[in-house]
Motif scaffolding. Structure first.
Motif, short mmCIF file in Angstrom:
data_model
loop_
_atom_site.label_atom_id
_atom_site.label_comp_id
_atom_site.label_asym_id
_atom_site.label_seq_id
_atom_site.Cartn_x
_atom_site.Cartn_y
_atom_site.Cartn_z
N GLN A 13 107.04 32.01 -24.89
CA GLN A 13 107.79 31.52 -26.04
C GLN A 13 109.28 31.74 -25.85
O GLN A 13 109.70 32.66 -25.11
N ALA A 14 110.06 30.93 -26.50
CA ALA A 14 111.51 31.09 -26.45
C ALA A 14 111.89 32.50 -26.87
O ALA A 14 111.34 33.05 -27.83
N LYS A 83 114.86 30.16 -22.71
CA LYS A 83 115.10 29.03 -23.61
C LYS A 83 114.23 27.86 -23.16
O LYS A 83 113.85 27.77 -21.98
N PRO A 84 113.94 26.94 -24.07
CA PRO A 84 113.15 25.76 -23.66
C PRO A 84 113.79 25.01 -22.49
O PRO A 84 113.06 24.45 -21.65
N GLU A 85 115.10 25.01 -22.40
CA GLU A 85 115.77 24.31 -21.30
C GLU A 85 115.61 25.02 -19.96
O GLU A 85 116.03 24.49 -18.93
N THR A 87 112.70 25.51 -18.83
CA THR A 87 111.44 24.95 -18.34
C THR A 87 111.68 24.12 -17.09
O THR A 87 112.53 23.22 -17.07
N THR A 109 107.23 27.42 -18.13
CA THR A 109 107.31 26.61 -19.34
C THR A 109 107.68 27.51 -20.51
O THR A 109 107.00 28.51 -20.77
N VAL A 110 108.74 27.13 -21.20
CA VAL A 110 109.21 27.90 -22.35
C VAL A 110 109.02 27.05 -23.60
O VAL A 110 109.62 25.98 -23.72
N SER A 111 108.20 27.50 -24.51
CA SER A 111 107.93 26.76 -25.74
C SER A 111 108.90 27.17 -26.84
O SER A 111 109.32 28.32 -26.93
N SER A 112 109.22 26.20 -27.68
CA SER A 112 110.19 26.48 -28.77
C SER A 112 109.48 26.96 -30.03
O SER A 112 108.28 26.94 -30.13
#
Length: 112
Positions: A13-14, A83-85, A87, A109-112
């Motif tokens: 997660q973020a 951060k999601p970015e 990913t 993979t970073v989820s928001s």
């Protein structure tokens, strides 16, 4: 010939953290990480040179830390405040003599 084995990718997660590891089959003096997101060019994340100096991509400065063990065969990438970015597929890179080697890549993979 140098083999690079990456590990540590995954889903987070973020705001979370992950640590990537890259193990080389030989002693390497300059190693680092690059990443490539879908539709984007591969970019530098972090690199550590033979003398221990480091270089970071602007987007990860202050959040990511690269280090290596005393055998100079393993490099770690500690990723904090993800951060999601962030990913992307993360690739280990090693410079050995005049040759440039790449790992197979590990997905982060970073989820928001």
């Amino acid at each position: 010939q140098v083999q690079l084995v990456e590990s540590g990718g995954g889903l987070v997660q973020a705001g979370g953290s992950l640590t990537l590891s890259c193990a080389a089959s030989k002693t390497i003096f300059s190693m680092g990480w690059y990443r490539q997101a879908p539709g984007k060019q591969r970019e530098l994340v972090a690199f550590i040179f033979s003398g221990g100096s480091t270089n970071y991509g602007d987007s990860v400065k202050g959040r990511f830390t690269i280090s290596r063990d005393n055998t100079k065969k393993t490099v770690l990438l500690q990723m904090n405040s993800l951060k999601p970015e962030d990913t992307a597929v993360y690739y280990c890179n090693a410079v050995y003599g005049i040759y440039n080697y790449w790992g197979q890549g590990t997905q982060v993979t970073v989820s928001s």
